[in-house]
Design a protein around this motif. Structure first.
Motif, PDB file in Angstrom:
ATOM      1  N   ILE A  78      32.931  12.856  56.413  1.00  0.00           N
ATOM      2  CA  ILE A  78      31.957  12.330  55.471  1.00  0.00           C
ATOM      3  C   ILE A  78      30.572  12.833  55.874  1.00  0.00           C
ATOM      4  CG2 ILE A  78      30.983  10.247  54.423  1.00  0.00           C
ATOM      5  CD1 ILE A  78      33.678   8.843  55.127  1.00  0.00           C
ATOM      6  N   THR A  79      29.910  13.469  54.939  1.00  0.00           N
ATOM      7  CA  THR A  79      28.596  14.061  55.218  1.00  0.00           C
ATOM      8  C   THR A  79      27.458  13.107  54.840  1.00  0.00           C
ATOM      9  OG1 THR A  79      28.318  15.039  53.028  1.00  0.00           O
ATOM     10  CG2 THR A  79      29.580  16.321  54.626  1.00  0.00           C
ATOM     11  N   ASP A  80      26.245  13.562  55.101  1.00  0.00           N
ATOM     12  CA  ASP A  80      25.035  12.781  54.818  1.00  0.00           C
ATOM     13  C   ASP A  80      24.800  12.504  53.338  1.00  0.00           C
ATOM     14  OD1 ASP A  80      24.490  12.599  57.462  1.00  0.00           O
ATOM     15  OD2 ASP A  80      22.961  14.167  57.495  1.00  0.00           O
ATOM     16  N   VAL A  81      25.573  13.156  52.507  1.00  0.00           N
ATOM     17  CA  VAL A  81      25.456  12.924  51.064  1.00  0.00           C
ATOM     18  C   VAL A  81      25.940  11.498  50.722  1.00  0.00           C
ATOM     19  CG1 VAL A  81      26.271  13.770  48.805  1.00  0.00           C
ATOM     20  CG2 VAL A  81      25.722  15.391  50.598  1.00  0.00           C
ATOM     21  N   CYS A  82      26.684  10.911  51.631  1.00  0.00           N
ATOM     22  CA  CYS A  82      27.229   9.549  51.451  1.00  0.00           C
ATOM     23  C   CYS A  82      26.149   8.549  51.047  1.00  0.00           C
ATOM     24  CB  CYS A  82      27.876   9.113  52.773  1.00  0.00           C
ATOM     25  SG  CYS A  82      28.430   7.399  52.804  1.00  0.00           S
ATOM     26  N   GLU A 108      26.143   4.585  57.994  1.00  0.00           N
ATOM     27  CA  GLU A 108      25.303   5.544  57.268  1.00  0.00           C
ATOM     28  C   GLU A 108      25.333   6.892  57.967  1.00  0.00           C
ATOM     29  OE1 GLU A 108      21.375   4.018  56.652  1.00  0.00           O
ATOM     30  OE2 GLU A 108      22.114   2.178  55.742  1.00  0.00           O
ATOM     31  N   PRO A 109      26.159   7.817  57.585  1.00  0.00           N
ATOM     32  CA  PRO A 109      27.163   7.657  56.543  1.00  0.00           C
ATOM     33  C   PRO A 109      28.400   6.920  57.063  1.00  0.00           C
ATOM     34  CG  PRO A 109      27.362   9.824  57.518  1.00  0.00           C
ATOM     35  CD  PRO A 109      26.209   9.147  58.201  1.00  0.00           C
ATOM     36  N   PHE A 110      29.314   6.617  56.174  1.00  0.00           N
ATOM     37  CA  PHE A 110      30.597   6.061  56.573  1.00  0.00           C
ATOM     38  C   PHE A 110      31.295   7.119  57.439  1.00  0.00           C
ATOM     39  CE2 PHE A 110      31.955   2.438  53.591  1.00  0.00           C
ATOM     40  CZ  PHE A 110      30.645   2.029  53.349  1.00  0.00           C
ATOM     41  N   THR A 111      32.214   6.701  58.292  1.00  0.00           N
ATOM     42  CA  THR A 111      32.915   7.690  59.118  1.00  0.00           C
ATOM     43  C   THR A 111      34.421   7.481  59.075  1.00  0.00           C
ATOM     44  OG1 THR A 111      32.544   6.273  61.036  1.00  0.00           O
ATOM     45  CG2 THR A 111      31.075   8.167  60.804  1.00  0.00           C
ATOM     46  N   GLN A 156      30.918  13.308  45.963  1.00  0.00           N
ATOM     47  CA  GLN A 156      31.486  14.449  46.725  1.00  0.00           C
ATOM     48  C   GLN A 156      30.879  14.577  48.124  1.00  0.00           C
ATOM     49  OE1 GLN A 156      30.657  15.377  43.123  1.00  0.00           O
ATOM     50  NE2 GLN A 156      32.675  14.427  42.965  1.00  0.00           N
ATOM     51  N   ALA A 157      30.795  13.448  48.800  1.00  0.00           N
ATOM     52  CA  ALA A 157      30.223  13.457  50.151  1.00  0.00           C
ATOM     53  C   ALA A 157      31.259  13.803  51.211  1.00  0.00           C
ATOM     54  CB  ALA A 157      29.615  12.096  50.460  1.00  0.00           C
ATOM     55  N   ILE A 158      32.509  13.904  50.807  1.00  0.00           N
ATOM     56  CA  ILE A 158      33.555  14.189  51.789  1.00  0.00           C
ATOM     57  C   ILE A 158      33.923  15.659  51.767  1.00  0.00           C
ATOM     58  CG2 ILE A 158      35.887  13.596  52.562  1.00  0.00           C
ATOM     59  CD1 ILE A 158      35.289  10.765  51.288  1.00  0.00           C
ATOM     60  N   GLU A 159      33.979  16.199  52.983  1.00  0.00           N
ATOM     61  CA  GLU A 159      34.192  17.615  53.175  1.00  0.00           C
ATOM     62  C   GLU A 159      35.568  17.821  53.784  1.00  0.00           C
ATOM     63  OE1 GLU A 159      30.460  19.644  54.718  1.00  0.00           O
ATOM     64  OE2 GLU A 159      31.776  19.631  56.476  1.00  0.00           O
TER      65      GLU A 159
END
Ligand code: SF4
Length: 64
Positions: free
Chosen positions: A13-17, A36-39, A58-61
């Motif tokens: 999970i990226t900082d876009v979260c 922040e972000p979720f992990t 789309q915060a997950i890579e």
């Protein structure tokens, strides 16, 4: 020497979260921790992709 490197294969999970918690409720393993972000707790992840598919921003890579 040595080949020790961190294995990055998986979902991250990226900082876009935005902290909405959608991934947390879609995870069959309940292995996503709020923050922040979720992990994602990588040792429990099944790589099912459910969080990745359900994230509204789309915060997950997916790596690897
Ligand atoms: Fe949970 Fe599946 Fe996402 Fe892994 S890939 S964190 S098991 S929803």
């Amino acid at each position: 020497m040595g080949n020790a490197r961190i294995e990055e294969k998986g979902y991250y999970i990226t900082d876009v979260c935005i902290g909405c918690g959608t991934c947390q409720s879609s995870c069959p393993q309940r292995c996503i921790t709020e923050g922040e972000p979720f992990t994602i707790q990588q040792n429990h992840c099944l790589h099912c992709g459910s969080c990745y598919e359900n994230c509204p921003v789309q915060a997950i890579e997916r790596r690897g």
